[in-house]
Structures are given as structure tokens and as C-alpha cells.
Design a protein around this motif. Sequence first.
Motif, PDB file in Angstrom:
ATOM      1  N   SER A 422       0.812  -1.219   0.000  1.00 13.89           N
ATOM      2  CA  SER A 422       0.000   0.000   0.000  1.00 13.89           C
ATOM      3  C   SER A 422       0.845   1.268   0.000  1.00 13.89           C
ATOM      4  CB  SER A 422      -0.932   0.005   1.217  1.00 13.89           C
ATOM      5  OG  SER A 422      -0.184  -0.055   2.415  1.00 13.89           O
ATOM      6  N   THR A 423       2.089   1.186   0.478  1.00 10.35           N
ATOM      7  CA  THR A 423       2.955   2.361   0.512  1.00 10.35           C
ATOM      8  C   THR A 423       4.099   2.293  -0.491  1.00 10.35           C
ATOM      9  OG1 THR A 423       4.232   1.352   2.313  1.00 10.35           O
ATOM     10  CG2 THR A 423       2.454   2.857   2.929  1.00 10.35           C
ATOM     11  N   THR A 424       4.504   1.081  -0.894  1.00  8.04           N
ATOM     12  CA  THR A 424       5.648   0.953  -1.812  1.00  8.04           C
ATOM     13  C   THR A 424       5.255   0.458  -3.195  1.00  8.04           C
ATOM     14  OG1 THR A 424       6.118  -1.351  -1.181  1.00  8.04           O
ATOM     15  CG2 THR A 424       7.144   0.391   0.147  1.00  8.04           C
ATOM     16  N   HIS A 425       4.043  -0.124  -3.325  1.00  9.09           N
ATOM     17  CA  HIS A 425       3.571  -0.688  -4.600  1.00  9.09           C
ATOM     18  C   HIS A 425       4.580  -1.684  -5.164  1.00  9.09           C
ATOM     19  CE1 HIS A 425       1.882   3.481  -4.271  1.00  9.09           C
ATOM     20  NE2 HIS A 425       0.762   2.766  -4.344  1.00  9.09           N
ATOM     21  N   THR A 426       5.144  -2.488  -4.266  1.00  7.78           N
ATOM     22  CA  THR A 426       6.227  -3.392  -4.633  1.00  7.78           C
ATOM     23  C   THR A 426       5.866  -4.840  -4.308  1.00  7.78           C
ATOM     24  OG1 THR A 426       7.889  -1.675  -4.243  1.00  7.78           O
ATOM     25  CG2 THR A 426       8.658  -3.951  -4.222  1.00  7.78           C
ATOM     26  N   ALA A 427       6.155  -5.738  -5.246  1.00  7.15           N
ATOM     27  CA  ALA A 427       6.016  -7.177  -5.039  1.00  7.15           C
ATOM     28  C   ALA A 427       7.387  -7.821  -5.194  1.00  7.15           C
ATOM     29  CB  ALA A 427       5.031  -7.771  -6.044  1.00  7.15           C
ATOM     30  N   VAL A 428       7.574  -8.970  -4.560  1.00 12.36           N
ATOM     31  CA  VAL A 428       8.856  -9.680  -4.587  1.00 12.36           C
ATOM     32  C   VAL A 428       8.706 -10.962  -5.397  1.00 12.36           C
ATOM     33  CG1 VAL A 428      10.655 -10.771  -3.194  1.00 12.36           C
ATOM     34  CG2 VAL A 428       9.478  -8.737  -2.332  1.00 12.36           C
ATOM     35  N   ILE A 429       9.678 -11.227  -6.256  1.00 12.70           N
ATOM     36  CA  ILE A 429       9.669 -12.426  -7.096  1.00 12.70           C
ATOM     37  C   ILE A 429      10.842 -13.311  -6.690  1.00 12.70           C
ATOM     38  CG2 ILE A 429       9.706 -13.322  -9.446  1.00 12.70           C
ATOM     39  CD1 ILE A 429       8.822 -10.523 -10.393  1.00 12.70           C
ATOM     40  N   VAL A 430      10.564 -14.587  -6.436  1.00  5.89           N
ATOM     41  CA  VAL A 430      11.608 -15.542  -6.030  1.00  5.89           C
ATOM     42  C   VAL A 430      11.642 -16.695  -7.025  1.00  5.89           C
ATOM     43  CG1 VAL A 430      12.494 -17.013  -4.189  1.00  5.89           C
ATOM     44  CG2 VAL A 430      11.150 -14.985  -3.613  1.00  5.89           C
ATOM     45  N   ASP A 431      12.806 -16.967  -7.574  1.00  8.51           N
ATOM     46  CA  ASP A 431      12.996 -18.095  -8.482  1.00  8.51           C
ATOM     47  C   ASP A 431      13.248 -19.340  -7.639  1.00  8.51           C
ATOM     48  OD1 ASP A 431      14.067 -20.025 -10.311  1.00  8.51           O
ATOM     49  OD2 ASP A 431      14.565 -18.405 -11.689  1.00  8.51           O
ATOM     50  N   LEU A 432      12.372 -20.326  -7.743  1.00  6.25           N
ATOM     51  CA  LEU A 432      12.475 -21.530  -6.918  1.00  6.25           C
ATOM     52  C   LEU A 432      13.685 -22.387  -7.282  1.00  6.25           C
ATOM     53  CD1 LEU A 432       8.732 -22.660  -6.733  1.00  6.25           C
ATOM     54  CD2 LEU A 432      10.115 -21.687  -4.893  1.00  6.25           C
ATOM     55  N   GLU A 433      14.189 -22.230  -8.479  1.00  2.00           N
ATOM     56  CA  GLU A 433      15.294 -23.072  -8.912  1.00  2.00           C
ATOM     57  C   GLU A 433      16.605 -22.657  -8.258  1.00  2.00           C
ATOM     58  OE1 GLU A 433      17.211 -24.926 -13.022  1.00  2.00           O
ATOM     59  OE2 GLU A 433      15.875 -23.184 -13.136  1.00  2.00           O
TER      60      GLU A 433
END
Length: 446
Positions: A422-433
Motif C-alpha cells: 500500500s505504501t511501496t507498490h512493490t512485489a517480490v519475485i523468487v525463483d524456486l530453482e
Amino acid sequence: MVHKSDKQCNNLLTKSENRKPQVFKRKQAEYKDLSKKFVNTKNDYSKQFAHIYAARLAELRDLLIPRVQAKWGNIPIVKLAELENLDGQECIIIGTLYKHQQWKPSILRELSEDHQLTVPCSRSDYCSEKDQPFLEDEMLRIKLVGEEVDLKNIATGVVCAVQGNENSDGAFMVKDWCFPGCTPKNSVTEYTSKGKLVIVSGLDLSQSLESLGINLFLEWLSGMAGNIKVQKDGTSIVRLIIAGNTVSSNNTTDTSAKVIGEAIKNTDTFLSNLATCCCITLMPGEHDPTNAMLPQKPLHPCLLPKSFRFESFKGATNPWIGKIEQRVVIGTSGQSINDIIKATGKTSISPIQWLEKTLLWRHVCPTAPDTLLACPYYEKDLFIMKECPDVYFVGNTEKFETKLWQGDENQVIRLISVPRFSTTHTAVIVDLENLDTQYIAFSNTV
């Protein structure tokens, strides 16, 4: 939002410039919820919270003894009651840290403030110059002193071993410390996990449902935004983890039944739209409509009837433990780390560093039940880390941070601080490999 049929729910549709449609199929991943113990274990509100500390100390003492012997050799391990017989001799004691803090939450103080017997004091943490550290076992407590004792690194509830001796004042002079350490890996395997995780927290849909960032995030995850390359890359996202405060991220909003009901209804619509095209794990947070005590139970299906109709949508606990492909993922919605920061007053240490410390303490939320609300489990402490995670995250932080932590026993763990959306408009992506991590921002600023 385009609603797809059941056969289309895993497909991302796009059209190239010649109007010929292309279909990208989203990858699927094996998923297992390992946090059933947080839901199925009985609690007894007639029991004292001391039972939790006793169970915690008993289990972690057994883990500490071989570590202590390997670190300090043949120095005797004694109970606090045996110190008087050692006459200041060097020894090791194992116990639970207790930090006496006059500004800790107190029901007696709250009652006196309600009756205006004291002047209320607003504080950002529990710390003061009068704080004192102690180590206690099942029977006794002793004050810890010495240059190795740093109040800023001590939190109530941490089980540890200290090496030193009792001084003439009846306090324990600490020369060195030993903690339970990170849970070892069960086996060393070559990971073949494919796909990516997306982790967000603090969506605060009661306030930001119509925001540009939320709508861009929905379109991106649904495969409705970007060029063909972006949409094709999106098919590798096998699961979205929402780490708390989805309905609201604070307690200052209108709490009337009508407003709350409308916010939950809008949240259900938003999540059900996402569930048509992506697998979702929804964790509750501090301000979501579920129990306040940890572990928080999943949001009730009656609150989100549209979303829970989808097999792709799973309600989860907070803390949460899951297995996606071969990767073990553990996370909290933020209360555990926030409370440690309040107990230590050390704002210069980032949440990612405290996350690392909880690994070494082998406990997800050590300050529960002292200053963090927790259910009164009396047979065992459910928050002791039994699994070594591959991904370990905390939600609802100020900013994105990450670290690849490596232990002495083949542990390789991706630590992540997930910021409030709500304040950063940021999502985190993690590569499982390979556990590579990046963030994606749905705003001009991060």
C-alpha cells in the motif's frame, strides 16, 4: 477483468499485431501446507503461560547441550540452583532470557490508566535505562552482567547458553554466548524446482482497491499487461503468497460493521479475480478479521465465499509453513519482527537482520507470549523451527531487502523483507530453482 472458463483458468491469452491469438499456459507446482499444527493443536486458556516457556526450554536445551560441548569443551553445565556450590568456578548455564522492562505492555498499567491513576505515556518501544537482563530456568533467575551483555541484542523468550561465573554480587558474569543455531537440512539434494513465487504484503484493499498500483498488479499477474515477452515470463509464476494486512493495514480506519463488511466484500472480489488465473496462499495479518493471538487462523471461508470456491485459493495461518515443489517456505506477516524491534529498541538493525537472528535462535517469535499475543499452548511450543526453510520472509516492512544466508550445516536460505504494498507498490519475485530474488514496482517510486 476477463472471466475465463474452467478450461481457460490456467491460460494467459494475448494477441500479436496480426490479431492472431497466442495462448500461454501457466506452469503448475506441487503444493503442500505444513502448518496444520497451528490449526489443529488444542489450547487451554485455564493454563499459565509458564507452560510454554517450560516446553520451549526443555526442547531447546536438548539441542543446545551438544553445541555447547562442541564449543566450550568440558566446562560443566549446571542448573542455577547449583551455582552456590561452585564458589565462582567457571561454568555453563542454559536458560531463557528475560528482559525486565518497565514499559512493556501491562494489563495492570492499562487498568490504572483507564481509571486515570497514572499519566499515559506514548512510546515507540519498551526500552528504558532501567532495563535489566536475566537468565532463568524452571526454578530460578539470575541477573546477567559483563561487557558481553548488550541489552540491545537481548529479547525475552530466547533460549541460550552462557559461559562464565557467578560473581560476589550474586550476578552471572557472561564471557560468551551460544544459541541453538539454525535447524539443519534433512538431506543434501540437487534442487530441480521450477517456477517462481510472488510475495506481497499489506495490500490494504479497504483503502487502495481503486489505486493504480493495485490495478497494474492485478493486470500483470493475470497476464493482461505487458508485451508478449512479459506475458510469457508470467507463466512461470506458480503461486502468489499474500503475507497479511490484505483487508486493512492499520487500525485507524472506520470500524463500523458496514464499512468493514464492504471492505471484505471488495477483497473477496479482488482475490477471486486473481484466483481464476493464479494459485494463491492468503495469510492473515495484524489488522485482518481473524484472531489476534498467534498463530492467527486462516480467514474464514464465509468471509471470502467467492475466493474459497476456487481450488487455486488456499487460506493459511500466520506464521505459515509450506512446501512448494522441493522448497520449504516459512513466513510471518510482520508482528514477530516488529515486536522484537520494540523489545530491543534497536531501530538501526533492519528486519532482515532480525530475521537472521531468529534462525540462530531457532524460534519464529521468541517474544510471544511475553509482549506478543499468543495462544496458551501448554504441551509444546509450536513456534520452535523444526524445518530448515529455503525461503524465509517477513511481511509488512518499510522496504524490500534480501540476503542469501549460508549456515555451517549445508543450509542455504533466502531471507526476504517484503514491503507493504500500500505504501511501496512493490512485489517480490523468487525463483524456486536458484533462489534468485528481485522486486517489481507498480509505481514511479519505490
